[in-house]
Enzyme design. Structure first.
Site, PDB file in Angstrom:
ATOM      1  CG  HIS A  42      -1.928   1.062   1.267  1.00 20.34           C
ATOM      2  ND1 HIS A  42      -1.615   2.381   1.531  1.00 20.34           N
ATOM      3  CD2 HIS A  42      -3.267   1.027   1.068  1.00 20.34           C
ATOM      4  CE1 HIS A  42      -2.725   3.101   1.484  1.00 20.34           C
ATOM      5  NE2 HIS A  42      -3.737   2.301   1.208  1.00 20.34           N
TER       6      HIS A  42
ATOM      7  CG  HIS B 217      -0.433   4.446   9.924  1.00 19.77           C
ATOM      8  ND1 HIS B 217      -1.608   3.877   9.498  1.00 19.77           N
ATOM      9  CD2 HIS B 217      -0.612   5.789   9.792  1.00 19.77           C
ATOM     10  CE1 HIS B 217      -2.459   4.810   9.139  1.00 19.77           C
ATOM     11  NE2 HIS B 217      -1.898   5.981   9.321  1.00 19.77           N
TER      12      HIS B 217
ATOM     13  CD  GLU C 258      -2.134  10.172   9.098  1.00 13.36           C
ATOM     14  OE1 GLU C 258      -3.230   9.588   9.214  1.00 13.36           O
ATOM     15  OE2 GLU C 258      -1.119   9.603   8.674  1.00 13.36           O
TER      16      GLU C 258
ATOM     17  CG  HIS D  58      -5.896   9.425  13.729  1.00 14.96           C
ATOM     18  ND1 HIS D  58      -6.194   8.922  12.483  1.00 14.96           N
ATOM     19  CD2 HIS D  58      -6.938   9.068  14.537  1.00 14.96           C
ATOM     20  CE1 HIS D  58      -7.337   8.266  12.531  1.00 14.96           C
ATOM     21  NE2 HIS D  58      -7.807   8.349  13.766  1.00 14.96           N
TER      22      HIS D  58
END
Length: 427
Positions: free
Chosen positions: A284, A327, A333, A357
């Site tokens: 990804h 992660h 974020e 986050h």
């Protein structure tokens, strides 16, 4: 409506032929009896590639106005936040409720969080907006930062010093620092997101190994043609300065620019035109591969803020966990959703909602998404009808007290991961 295009390039447009001098920036006698005025979005001596400035030719100079006075900030806040908390917990909100009374764009601003400092010109603020009434005889400008608008529902009509822009969900608009504008609500009501960038102006990211093509193309950014208001009556001009709102009553519209040229102003971009890059083999890709615009910091590769969008795209990687993996990041974020679903959340994250986050907060797919992703056949898949986006910033965001305690904040967001059970065999 006609546009000039090309992000960051020089543009020239005039509402009346001859309004822009053909030879000199500021001749002794400006054509048509207009006043010449320069807007400098960067310091005079910044490198040519970074320099932002526009010459405008207007009916009255901007200097012709009375004193500004402080007005109520409403639910608008700036960094550094004195009434807020930098929370290590994962936070998520339902859509901001519609105001009970009619509000224009300025009165409908709602700050979710901020970092850095307006006076030090570093960091960002993230705002939500509701607009259920037009800005009638009222104008706004932000001296603290440039504004990146992401409409979620309802089309906005932006009347600016540089002309007119209609911006719909699926597009973004960028309003340069200090530019005066008014917002009309073309669909009766509008809701969306704002990144207020205190730092270096947004620019296209470098492409590096991607090569000459990919991500956002400069030619797809649309700048308005000149359009002016010749209004002589009492109007209010609201200015955000030093983290607070100030206002002055003018006897004319500040949108009286008849012609202009330069590269500091306003523009819009259709996020559906983003040429998304991705893997065609395995793994990804990191979200940075979907960066639309970046505001650089003094640390190379570590942005003051990146604006990242995830429009409809093909997913084809084999032997790969396709949703965003679990992660923890040194970056912070903030996620918003214009339409559709996010590919790492089965439910709870809805259009108009938001999640935060902060740096090093552990996050990733919920249990339903994890189970589906680890058992699905890895055929080529087209992610259709979805438009999540992200403001990724190098500093932790302090959340305003009223956003932290809001009824539309989801108190049980942590339960999204409660169903993730142990699979490793016990001894």
């Amino acid at each position: 409506m006609a546009y000039l295009s090309g992000f960051g390039n020089e543009h020239q447009t005039e509402a009346v032929p001859g309004a822009v001098p053909s030879q000199q920036n500021s001749p002794q006698h400006v054509p048509l009896g207009l006043y010449a005025e320069q807007h400098s979005g960067t310091a005079f001596t910044e490198p040519r590639a970074n320099n932002r400035r526009s010459w405008v030719y207007r009916i009255r100079p901007s200097a012709a106005h009375p004193a500004f006075q402080r007005i109520d900030d409403g639910l608008l806040r700036s960094a550094p936040l004195l009434d807020g908390v930098a929370d290590p917990n994962r936070l998520r909100w339902d859509p901001l409720p519609r105001p009970a009374r009619p509000v224009d764009f300025v009165d409908g601003l709602y700050t979710l969080g901020a970092n850095g400092s307006t006076l030090d010109r570093t960091g960002i603020a993230i705002h939500l907006y509701w607009a259920t009434a037009p800005m009638h005889d009222r104008y706004f400008s932000d001296s603290d930062g440039e504004l990146l608008l992401v409409p979620q529902t309802g089309m906005l009509g932006l009347r600016t010093e540089f002309g007119l822009l209609a911006v719909e969900p699926g597009e973004m608009a960028l309003i340069g620092r200090g530019v005066r504008f008014a917002v009309d609500v073309l669909d009766g009501a509008a809701r969306g997101y704002i990144c207020e960038n205190y730092g270096r102006p947004f620019a296209l990211p470098e492409l590096g190994p991607i090569g000459a093509n990919g991500l956002a193309h400069a030619r797809h950014f649309r700048y308005p043609v000149a359009a002016y208001e010749d209004i002589e009556r009492r109007v209010q001009v609201v200015q955000k300065f030093g983290g607070h709102l100030w206002a002055a009553d003018y006897d004319h519209s500040p949108l009286d620019v008849v012609g202009w040229y330069g590269n500091h102003g306003v523009c819009k971009y259709d996020l559906r035109l983003l040429n998304v890059m991705g893997t065609v083999a395995y793994d990804h890709p990191d979200p940075s591969i979907c960066t639309v615009l970046t505001s650089r910091s003094a640390t190379p590769g570590q942005a003051n803020v990146d604006f990242v969008a995830f429009p409809p795209r093909w997913v084809v990687a084999e032997h790969t966990f396709r949703p965003p993996h679990f992660h923890r990041n040194t970056m912070t974020e903030f996620m918003g959703l214009v339409t559709g679903v996010h590919d790492s959340k089965a439910e709870g994250f809805v259009p108009g909602g938001a999640s935060l986050h902060n740096m090093w907060a552990a996050h990733g797919p919920d249990e339903a998404t994890y189970t589906s992703a680890t058992t699905a056949e890895l055929d080529a898949q087209f992610l259709a009808g979805s438009l999540p986006f992200m403001f990724e910033t190098r500093l932790p965001l302090t959340v305003t007290d009223f956003a932290h305690t809001a009824e539309h904040r989801q108190p049980d967001y942590d339960s999204s991961w409660s169903g993730l059970r142990r699979h490793f065999p016990r001894p």
